[in-house]
Design a protein around this motif. Structure first.
Motif: not given
Length: 283
Positions: A199-206
């Protein structure tokens, strides 16, 4: 298993997406309004991310399609609202007239509302097991509310913009939905610890994605963007380029590649995300 190219995925996914639209239980006229923006195309990046991760986790295609269609519907509904004269006042979307230009502001508002809500129905009727679908819906609720809060901040926060302020808005407006894309397939496997990390990695990708989008908004023509360029600057909206120059912005994307992508615990998916992120820098 070979990584599915985005273009090949897009063609197959659009078949499922448009089929889903055609099955929505509303009148023909309203269904035509709902399908308009989807028929104009789109990158389909969010459902592609879900599909790639589902493939690596050996989840059935129905789960990937259901989660992907839900995300794409919500994303498109938010874009329809963004384009309205009271928000971004953009007459162009995906290279065609925005929905409110084609059908009027009233129908565009209602179509956007419908597409923001309907994804819950898609998720609930998917083949995700009952005990796991509750966790997916809990995450979906948090995600969708955060995105709308991000849109509120995007409209109401006024300059000067600090880097922290822009990052917070990018996190909610764009990062949260990518976080859902990274985490929801993991929740289907009942691994909450890994899902939290993803979830956190996806947020950073976003956030990296939104930085790249801000650069494009200042560089490309309406033909290259598929929407009206320079809107952020014209409306004094938060942009990465309010807080840094283009070299610094590209460096932030490069830092995501260097520092965060290696944390992704799935080899093929890690390679996919790295390729997508490098494409953001090149565009």
């Amino acid at each position: 298993m070979k990584i599915l190219p985005l273009e090949d995925f897009r063609k197959a996914f659009d078949h499922f997406l448009l089929s889903e639209i055609s099955d929505i239980d509303v009148g023909d006229d309203f269904r035509s309004v709902l399908g308009y923006t989807f028929r104009s195309g789109g990158k389909r990046l969010r459902p592609y991310i879900i599909r790639c991760l589902c493939d690596e986790l050996l989840l059935e295609q129905d789960i990937a399609n259901s989660l992907g269609i839900a995300v794409e519907m919500f994303h498109t509904g938010s874009l329809i609202h963004d384009d309205l004269p009271s928000i971004d006042n953009d007459d162009l979307r995906r290279g065609n007239p925005s929905l409110h230009k084609a059908y009027g502001e009233d129908l565009a508002l209602l179509a956007g509302d419908f597409l923001l809500i309907y994804p819950v129905k898609i998720i609930l009727r998917s083949s995700i097991s009952k005990n796991r679908v509750i966790r997916i819906i809990e995450l979906w609720t948090k995600t969708s509310l955060a995105v709308i809060e991000g849109e509120y901040l995007d409209v109401t926060v006024r300059p000067p913009f600090s880097e922290d302020t822009v990052r917070r808005i990018h996190l909610k407006k764009t990062g949260e939905l990518f976080g859902f894309c990274f985490a929801s397939p993991i929740l289907c496997c009942d691994d909450t610890d890994v899902a939290e990390k993803m979830l956190e990695l996806g947020r950073q990708f976003g956030i990296a994605f939104q930085i790249a989008d801000d650069i494009k908004d200042s560089d490309l023509s309406d033909h290259g963007l598929g929407k009206t360029p320079g809107k952020d600057a014209a409306l004094s909206r938060p942009s990465a380029l309010n807080a840094m120059n283009k070299i610094e912005a590209r460096h932030m994307i490069s830092e995501f590649i260097k520092r965060r992508i290696p944390e992704i615990p799935f080899a093929r998916f890690r390679k996919t995300v790295e390729s997508l992120t490098r494409e953001l820098i090149r565009y």
